[in-house]
Design an enzyme around this catalytic site. Sequence first.
Site, mmCIF file in Angstrom:
data_model
loop_
_atom_site.group_PDB
_atom_site.id
_atom_site.type_symbol
_atom_site.label_atom_id
_atom_site.label_comp_id
_atom_site.label_asym_id
_atom_site.label_seq_id
_atom_site.Cartn_x
_atom_site.Cartn_y
_atom_site.Cartn_z
ATOM 1 C CB SER A 35 -26.439 2.463 47.009
ATOM 2 O OG SER A 35 -27.320 1.696 45.918
ATOM 3 C CG HIS A 40 -22.674 1.707 44.769
ATOM 4 N ND1 HIS A 40 -21.341 1.074 44.839
ATOM 5 C CD2 HIS A 40 -23.813 0.684 45.056
ATOM 6 C CE1 HIS A 40 -21.659 -0.196 45.008
ATOM 7 N NE2 HIS A 40 -22.997 -0.222 44.949
ATOM 8 C CG ASP A 66 -26.427 -1.043 43.730
ATOM 9 O OD1 ASP A 66 -25.272 -1.680 43.749
ATOM 10 O OD2 ASP A 66 -26.887 -0.348 44.585
ATOM 11 C CG MET A 89 -29.124 -5.591 40.822
ATOM 12 S SD MET A 89 -30.075 -5.839 42.096
ATOM 13 C CE MET A 89 -29.432 -4.813 43.219
ATOM 14 C CG HIS A 126 -21.966 -3.418 43.057
ATOM 15 N ND1 HIS A 126 -22.602 -3.527 44.165
ATOM 16 C CD2 HIS A 126 -21.203 -4.807 42.784
ATOM 17 C CE1 HIS A 126 -22.796 -4.685 44.644
ATOM 18 N NE2 HIS A 126 -21.787 -5.372 43.677
ATOM 19 C CG MET A 181 -24.425 -7.133 42.179
ATOM 20 S SD MET A 181 -25.394 -6.226 43.066
ATOM 21 C CE MET A 181 -25.825 -4.549 42.479
ATOM 22 C CG MET A 208 -21.599 -7.942 48.151
ATOM 23 S SD MET A 208 -22.492 -6.485 47.762
ATOM 24 C CE MET A 208 -23.944 -6.356 48.407
ATOM 25 C CG ASP A 240 -23.085 -2.194 48.328
ATOM 26 O OD1 ASP A 240 -23.719 -1.486 48.801
ATOM 27 O OD2 ASP A 240 -22.968 -2.865 47.254
HETATM 28 C C1 DX5 Z 1 -27.426 -4.486 46.998
HETATM 29 C C2 DX5 Z 1 -26.591 -3.167 46.554
HETATM 30 C C3 DX5 Z 1 -26.577 -2.220 47.305
HETATM 31 C C4 DX5 Z 1 -27.752 -1.558 48.012
HETATM 32 C C5 DX5 Z 1 -27.520 -1.094 49.338
HETATM 33 O O1 DX5 Z 1 -27.414 -5.456 46.069
HETATM 34 O O2 DX5 Z 1 -25.536 -3.780 45.920
HETATM 35 O O3 DX5 Z 1 -25.712 -1.154 46.818
HETATM 36 O O4 DX5 Z 1 -28.206 -0.292 47.174
HETATM 37 O O5 DX5 Z 1 -28.661 -0.433 49.960
HETATM 38 P P1 DX5 Z 1 -28.796 -0.299 51.549
HETATM 39 O O6 DX5 Z 1 -27.813 0.807 51.768
HETATM 40 O O7 DX5 Z 1 -30.324 0.064 51.616
HETATM 41 O O8 DX5 Z 1 -28.253 -1.740 52.105
HETATM 42 ZN ZN ZN Z 2 -24.077 -1.922 45.463
#
Ligand code: DX5
Ligand code: ZN
Length: 215
Positions: A5, A30, A32, A34, A63, A65, A134, A173
């Site tokens: 990620s 991956h 992320d 947000m 991903h 969010m 998650m 994840d």
């Molecule tokens: C959290 C993200 C994850 C995050 C995971 O909201 O969706 O992808 O980057 O990070 P670790 O592996 O550090 O928990």
């Molecule tokens: Zn993620």
Amino acid sequence: MLAPSLLSADFANLADEIKACENGGADILHFDVMDGHFVPNITIGPFVAKTVKQNTILPLDCHLMVENPDRFIPDFAEAGADYISIHSEATHHLHRSLMLIKSFGKKAGVALNPLTPLEFAFEAAEYCDFILLMSVNPGFGGQTFINSFFRRVGALKEFLILNGLEHVLIEIDGGVKKENAREIAEAGADILVSGSGVFNGNIADNLKSIRVALK
Ligand code: DX5
Ligand code: ZN
């Protein structure tokens, strides 16, 4: 499959970090996204996704969010995402959103927060290429794994097998590290996302340790 990620990468050296993931044997990247509404954090968008895609040979797993993901799905598809997941909690019309992802020829996934009823995944599975469970509350890297995941992945795997949907991949994840990777994979996860577990320290060493743990 291992999916580092990028949330935990050094963004001042992103191209090098991506190369290290490739050389270390990562399977997917991956990414992320947000929006500061669905989750209490803001990260990166389609512009950065496009740059990442131009700098890697790996498939890009976006991903989302974000609230109302339909607004952004076309942008990420055009940026070069190969996998796009949306949260069941963030769209009123999950089927429409999944079909929108597929209309761009992308792999479509539904993501579920740790305590969102699995029934959402059961209903959506036949329209998905993958389901993201998650194992932390979304919003930040470096959180601790929530153990309810184990019960959930077992139930989801059983449902997929019973319904002839074994081709639907399960992605996990949050909080994945070398210490728990094997247990998570054995529980039924096909794609392991790891942020801090890959980027804290030496990327190649970390990826190798996770691979060794999986054997
Ligand atoms: C959290 C993200 C994850 C995050 C995971 O909201 O969706 O992808 O980057 O990070 P670790 O592996 O550090 O928990
Ligand atoms: Zn993620």
